[in-house]
Scaffold this motif. Structure first.
Motif, PDB file in Angstrom:
ATOM      1  N   PRO A 264     -19.533 -10.407  -3.107  1.00 19.98           N
ATOM      2  CA  PRO A 264     -18.309 -10.022  -3.814  1.00 19.98           C
ATOM      3  C   PRO A 264     -17.149  -9.887  -2.831  1.00 19.98           C
ATOM      4  N   TYR A 265     -15.949 -10.182  -3.325  1.00 25.92           N
ATOM      5  CA  TYR A 265     -14.757 -10.038  -2.493  1.00 25.92           C
ATOM      6  C   TYR A 265     -13.516 -10.010  -3.383  1.00 25.92           C
ATOM      7  N   PRO A 266     -12.425  -9.453  -2.882  1.00 25.77           N
ATOM      8  CA  PRO A 266     -11.183  -9.432  -3.661  1.00 25.77           C
ATOM      9  C   PRO A 266     -10.556 -10.827  -3.695  1.00 25.77           C
ATOM     10  N   LEU A 267     -10.311 -11.302  -4.899  1.00 24.55           N
ATOM     11  CA  LEU A 267      -9.605 -12.577  -5.089  1.00 24.55           C
ATOM     12  C   LEU A 267      -8.099 -12.372  -5.017  1.00 24.55           C
ATOM     13  N   ALA A 268      -7.645 -11.260  -5.599  1.00 21.97           N
ATOM     14  CA  ALA A 268      -6.220 -10.931  -5.631  1.00 21.97           C
ATOM     15  C   ALA A 268      -6.087  -9.416  -5.614  1.00 21.97           C
ATOM     16  N   THR A 269      -5.214  -8.919  -4.799  1.00 22.75           N
ATOM     17  CA  THR A 269      -5.025  -7.477  -4.662  1.00 22.75           C
ATOM     18  C   THR A 269      -3.606  -7.103  -5.040  1.00 22.75           C
ATOM     19  N   ALA A 270      -3.482  -6.081  -5.855  1.00 24.53           N
ATOM     20  CA  ALA A 270      -2.169  -5.586  -6.278  1.00 24.53           C
ATOM     21  C   ALA A 270      -1.624  -4.656  -5.199  1.00 24.53           C
ATOM     22  N   GLY A 271      -1.565  -5.151  -3.989  1.00 23.13           N
ATOM     23  CA  GLY A 271      -1.094  -4.355  -2.871  1.00 23.13           C
ATOM     24  C   GLY A 271      -1.634  -4.863  -1.557  1.00 23.13           C
ATOM     25  N   LYS A 272      -1.907  -3.924  -0.638  1.00 22.47           N
ATOM     26  CA  LYS A 272      -2.334  -4.262   0.714  1.00 22.47           C
ATOM     27  C   LYS A 272      -3.785  -3.824   0.941  1.00 22.47           C
ATOM     28  N   PRO A 273      -4.668  -4.758   1.305  1.00 25.34           N
ATOM     29  CA  PRO A 273      -6.050  -4.389   1.619  1.00 25.34           C
ATOM     30  C   PRO A 273      -6.103  -3.448   2.821  1.00 25.34           C
ATOM     31  N   LEU A 274      -6.986  -2.447   2.741  1.00 26.15           N
ATOM     32  CA  LEU A 274      -7.149  -1.498   3.841  1.00 26.15           C
ATOM     33  C   LEU A 274      -8.553  -1.539   4.435  1.00 26.15           C
TER      34      LEU A 274
ATOM     35  N   ASP B 109       1.004  -1.909  -4.316  1.00 28.21           N
ATOM     36  CA  ASP B 109       2.416  -2.259  -4.178  1.00 28.21           C
ATOM     37  C   ASP B 109       3.036  -2.016  -5.551  1.00 28.21           C
ATOM     38  N   ALA B 110       3.982  -1.100  -5.638  1.00 35.57           N
ATOM     39  CA  ALA B 110       4.577  -0.721  -6.922  1.00 35.57           C
ATOM     40  C   ALA B 110       5.253  -1.892  -7.639  1.00 35.57           C
ATOM     41  N   SER B 111       5.601  -2.947  -6.922  1.00 33.99           N
ATOM     42  CA  SER B 111       6.262  -4.089  -7.557  1.00 33.99           C
ATOM     43  C   SER B 111       5.265  -5.058  -8.203  1.00 33.99           C
ATOM     44  N   VAL B 112       3.972  -4.838  -7.993  1.00 41.41           N
ATOM     45  CA  VAL B 112       2.955  -5.729  -8.556  1.00 41.41           C
ATOM     46  C   VAL B 112       2.407  -5.113  -9.838  1.00 41.41           C
ATOM     47  N   GLY B 113       2.541  -5.836 -10.935  1.00 41.13           N
ATOM     48  CA  GLY B 113       2.081  -5.332 -12.225  1.00 41.13           C
ATOM     49  C   GLY B 113       0.731  -5.876 -12.653  1.00 41.13           C
ATOM     50  N   GLU B 114       0.238  -6.876 -11.943  1.00 39.14           N
ATOM     51  CA  GLU B 114      -1.046  -7.490 -12.299  1.00 39.14           C
ATOM     52  C   GLU B 114      -2.202  -6.678 -11.725  1.00 39.14           C
ATOM     53  N   PRO B 115      -3.391  -6.809 -12.314  1.00 42.92           N
ATOM     54  CA  PRO B 115      -4.548  -6.068 -11.805  1.00 42.92           C
ATOM     55  C   PRO B 115      -5.111  -6.689 -10.527  1.00 42.92           C
ATOM     56  N   THR B 116      -5.876  -5.909  -9.814  1.00 44.32           N
ATOM     57  CA  THR B 116      -6.657  -6.408  -8.691  1.00 44.32           C
ATOM     58  C   THR B 116      -7.868  -7.126  -9.271  1.00 44.32           C
ATOM     59  N   GLU B 117      -8.202  -8.288  -8.717  1.00 43.87           N
ATOM     60  CA  GLU B 117      -9.331  -9.081  -9.195  1.00 43.87           C
ATOM     61  C   GLU B 117     -10.399  -9.169  -8.114  1.00 43.87           C
TER      62      GLU B 117
END
Length: 163
Positions: A75-85, A103-111
């Motif tokens: 498993p891994y993040p395909l898209a992150t609504a911000g910055k990976p830590l 990131d407050a400007s991103v409205g999409e979910p993390t996938e």
């Protein structure tokens, strides 16, 4: 033979752990479609391919013939609504942990890619906040974070795994 496949899996896992710990991306390039047990990859006596037709037992199974898949398909993040830590995957426990700052400007979910190879029946999901939706047919988990928190965590394990 790389110790009947155990060394291949261990080498892949070590490589991916380093990639995950450093939040990097990569591509696995060693796929030799005509790999055989007798001739390996057909070059310089090497046998590093992540696939061998000699290991293919079921043509209907897309994973049949794959080598080291428990370390390779993770498993891994395909898209992150911000910055990976932070990102990690424990092959033995099939446990993924992911932490990110939104990131407050991103409205999409993390996938998150949730491979059915690792989680063939169902998953246990623990999140720091927000809501999640698992789409097994697409092998995706959608996580919608709580905008009131700055950091978020997602933990995946097989259903029935201990907390």
């Amino acid at each position: 033979d790389l110790d009947n496949g155990r060394a291949r899996e261990a080498a892949l896992d070590r490589s991916f752990r380093a990639i995950e710990e450093n939040l990097l991306s990569c591509a696995i390039w060693n796929y030799t479609a005509d790999n055989t047990h007798a001739h390996g990859d057909g070059w310089n006596g090497e046998d590093f391919s992540v696939y061998s037709g000699d290991d293919r037992a079921d043509a209907a199974d897309p994973d049949s013939g794959g080598r080291g898949l428990s370390a390779l398909v993770r498993p891994y993040p395909l898209a992150t609504a911000g910055k990976p830590l932070a990102l990690s995957f424990d092959v033995a426990r099939r446990e993924m942990r992911y932490r990110f700052a939104h990131d407050a400007s991103v409205g999409e979910p993390t996938e998150i890619f949730v491979p059915s190879l690792q989680y063939p029946e169902s998953i246990r999901v623990v999140v720091s906040d927000g809501t999640w939706e698992h789409r097994p047919a697409a092998q995706i988990l959608l996580f919608r974070h709580d905008p009131g928190r700055s950091e978020h965590t997602i933990r995946l394990t097989p259903a029935g795994a201990r907390a």
